[in-house]
Design a protein around this motif. Sequence first.
Motif, short mmCIF file in Angstrom:
data_model
loop_
_atom_site.label_atom_id
_atom_site.label_comp_id
_atom_site.label_asym_id
_atom_site.label_seq_id
_atom_site.Cartn_x
_atom_site.Cartn_y
_atom_site.Cartn_z
N TRP A 179 0.84 -1.20 0.00
CA TRP A 179 0.00 0.00 0.00
C TRP A 179 0.88 1.26 0.00
CZ3 TRP A 179 -1.01 4.37 2.86
CH2 TRP A 179 -2.25 4.99 2.64
N LEU A 180 1.89 1.28 0.88
CA LEU A 180 2.74 2.46 0.97
C LEU A 180 3.43 2.75 -0.36
CD1 LEU A 180 4.42 2.01 4.47
CD2 LEU A 180 2.75 3.75 3.79
N PHE A 181 4.00 1.71 -0.96
CA PHE A 181 4.74 1.94 -2.20
C PHE A 181 3.79 2.23 -3.36
CE2 PHE A 181 8.22 0.38 0.21
CZ PHE A 181 9.34 0.92 -0.39
N TRP A 182 2.64 1.57 -3.37
CA TRP A 182 1.69 1.78 -4.45
C TRP A 182 1.16 3.21 -4.44
CZ3 TRP A 182 0.70 0.08 -8.94
CH2 TRP A 182 -0.55 0.21 -9.54
N VAL A 183 0.75 3.68 -3.26
CA VAL A 183 0.22 5.04 -3.17
C VAL A 183 1.34 6.06 -3.42
CG1 VAL A 183 -0.88 6.73 -1.65
CG2 VAL A 183 -1.63 4.35 -1.62
N GLY A 184 2.49 5.84 -2.80
CA GLY A 184 3.60 6.77 -2.97
C GLY A 184 4.03 6.89 -4.42
N SER A 185 4.16 5.75 -5.08
CA SER A 185 4.63 5.80 -6.47
C SER A 185 3.55 6.36 -7.40
CB SER A 185 5.06 4.40 -6.93
OG SER A 185 3.97 3.51 -6.86
N THR A 186 2.28 6.17 -7.05
CA THR A 186 1.21 6.78 -7.84
C THR A 186 1.36 8.30 -7.83
OG1 THR A 186 -0.34 5.00 -7.39
CG2 THR A 186 -1.29 7.10 -8.04
N ILE A 187 1.62 8.83 -6.63
CA ILE A 187 1.77 10.28 -6.49
C ILE A 187 2.97 10.76 -7.31
CG2 ILE A 187 2.28 12.13 -4.85
CD1 ILE A 187 0.65 10.49 -2.77
N VAL A 188 4.08 10.03 -7.20
CA VAL A 188 5.28 10.40 -7.96
C VAL A 188 4.96 10.42 -9.46
CG1 VAL A 188 7.60 9.65 -8.63
CG2 VAL A 188 6.91 9.59 -6.23
N GLY A 189 4.30 9.35 -9.93
CA GLY A 189 3.99 9.26 -11.35
C GLY A 189 3.05 10.36 -11.80
N ALA A 190 2.03 10.64 -10.98
CA ALA A 190 1.06 11.66 -11.37
C ALA A 190 1.70 13.04 -11.41
CB ALA A 190 -0.12 11.64 -10.39
N LEU A 191 2.66 13.27 -10.52
CA LEU A 191 3.36 14.57 -10.51
C LEU A 191 4.35 14.65 -11.66
CD1 LEU A 191 4.08 15.18 -6.72
CD2 LEU A 191 2.61 16.54 -8.22
N ALA A 192 5.02 13.55 -11.93
CA ALA A 192 6.07 13.58 -12.94
C ALA A 192 5.50 13.65 -14.35
CB ALA A 192 6.96 12.34 -12.80
N GLY A 193 4.27 13.15 -14.51
CA GLY A 193 3.67 13.19 -15.83
C GLY A 193 4.43 12.35 -16.83
N GLU A 194 4.63 12.89 -18.00
CA GLU A 194 5.15 12.07 -19.09
C GLU A 194 6.66 11.84 -19.03
OE1 GLU A 194 3.31 15.21 -20.78
OE2 GLU A 194 1.99 14.23 -19.37
N THR A 195 7.34 12.50 -18.07
CA THR A 195 8.80 12.45 -18.11
C THR A 195 9.36 11.08 -17.78
OG1 THR A 195 8.79 13.25 -15.86
CG2 THR A 195 9.14 14.88 -17.59
N VAL A 196 8.53 10.23 -17.16
CA VAL A 196 9.03 8.91 -16.80
C VAL A 196 8.83 7.95 -17.97
CG1 VAL A 196 8.93 7.07 -15.10
CG2 VAL A 196 8.30 9.38 -14.46
N GLY A 197 9.80 7.12 -18.17
CA GLY A 197 9.73 6.19 -19.30
C GLY A 197 8.86 4.98 -19.02
N ASP A 198 8.95 4.07 -19.93
CA ASP A 198 8.21 2.83 -19.89
C ASP A 198 8.79 1.88 -18.83
OD1 ASP A 198 6.89 0.55 -20.43
OD2 ASP A 198 7.72 0.26 -22.43
N PRO A 199 7.96 1.35 -17.90
CA PRO A 199 8.53 0.50 -16.85
C PRO A 199 9.14 -0.80 -17.38
CG PRO A 199 6.14 0.49 -16.75
CD PRO A 199 6.53 1.54 -17.74
N THR A 200 8.77 -1.19 -18.60
CA THR A 200 9.33 -2.45 -19.10
C THR A 200 10.83 -2.34 -19.32
OG1 THR A 200 8.83 -1.80 -21.36
CG2 THR A 200 7.21 -3.17 -20.25
N GLN A 201 11.33 -1.11 -19.52
CA GLN A 201 12.75 -1.00 -19.80
C GLN A 201 13.61 -1.31 -18.58
OE1 GLN A 201 12.49 3.55 -20.32
NE2 GLN A 201 14.68 3.17 -20.21
N TYR A 202 12.99 -1.30 -17.38
CA TYR A 202 13.73 -1.67 -16.18
C TYR A 202 13.39 -3.09 -15.73
CZ TYR A 202 13.72 3.41 -16.25
OH TYR A 202 13.81 4.71 -16.62
N GLY A 203 12.57 -3.76 -16.51
CA GLY A 203 12.21 -5.12 -16.14
C GLY A 203 11.13 -5.22 -15.08
#
Lengths: 266, 120
Positions: A179-203
């Motif tokens: 829960w902690l990581f899911w919610v935290g990373s959701t916030i990071v992703g929503a703030l970062a917008g498109e700047t983050v790449g595709d998660p498949t590239q990190y496996g």
Amino acid sequence: MAIDTDASDGPESVLSDVSERGDEGPQASESGSDAPSAESVTFEWDGVRAGFLTCLPVALGVGGYGIAFGVLANQVGLSVAEAALMSATVLAGASQIVAVELWADPLPVAAILVTVFAINLRYSLMGAALQPWFRHLRSSRVYGSLFFMADENWALTMRELTSGSGRGAFLLGSGIAMWLFWVGSTIVGALAGETVGDPTQYGFDFILAAVFVALAAELWEGRSSLVPWLVALAVSVVAATLVPGRWYILLGGLAAASVEVIRYDG
Amino acid sequence: MAEPNPPSTVLTVFELPADAFALDSFVVAVILAMAAITVLTKVGGIWLVRHVELSDRLEAGFSVLPGAIVIAVLGPELAAGGPAEWGAAGLVLLVMWRTESILLALCAGVGGIVALRAVL
């Protein structure tokens, strides 16, 4: 029952189930009353802590997906707060990602809700699979823990409980980490917008499969597993090509259980 | 009482997350309905087996569920993948067998998939 029989393999486990039933007679635990005879399954901080720590690396990887979800939610117009609220209350990654993909201007509410239900129905089966251990726990603890159940920590919990540790709070602890990581990373992703790449590239997309392969290695009980596993494999692979969504998980699990019900006594 | 600016101009020019904390009441209602449905699915199965007396025959069926679910999740996932996924899955299996450490197995799997995808 399965906790006591983990040394046995094959048809003996069925036999010992039967004899054990005879020994114990009428069980008081079915109503969830916390009988002092609650065998070896506990619900303590020790279990919460063990679950949390074991799940941390997995939750970290799942965070890669949370970021992807946050980015997606941001793109369809959800605010950071709305995306975080969804992750905090729904806590079911695949259904959230699909729901957000359905997000459109007049919200297709019925389609979203039906899809969420269909994707998450597998959790009913996963939860029911915990009953051999959770039967010893009070209802409030069972249902409270199940809120935090996701695929990955269910898998880790099955692994823990089949090993015979009897830590009933493991699901809760591992779920809190998720829960902690899911919610935290959701916030990071929503703030970062498109700047983050595709998660498949990190496996990161492989983590779910990796957790389940590891679990399969531990759940293998020898020849008695062969038929149900083959049935589950065949049905799920065929169903995945024929039926949309994630019905194949439910169909594969139910088919294997049905075959076992038919084979029983044989 | 200044009139609020037409929000469209601000948003379209800068796309600032100025509405980061906005909570549309309709959207919140849909999200909470999604949450309620999900909780029902998570709790429903075990509620049923806690309230219905299972015969030995049905219990035998339930006892194969954990492994069957794992395989039903994995099968289509791996079938949809390619040699990289299969190789990494084999690596997880191997490390799990040798070390019994889920952490090492996961690291091997994720490291393996990245490497194999780069090579294959």
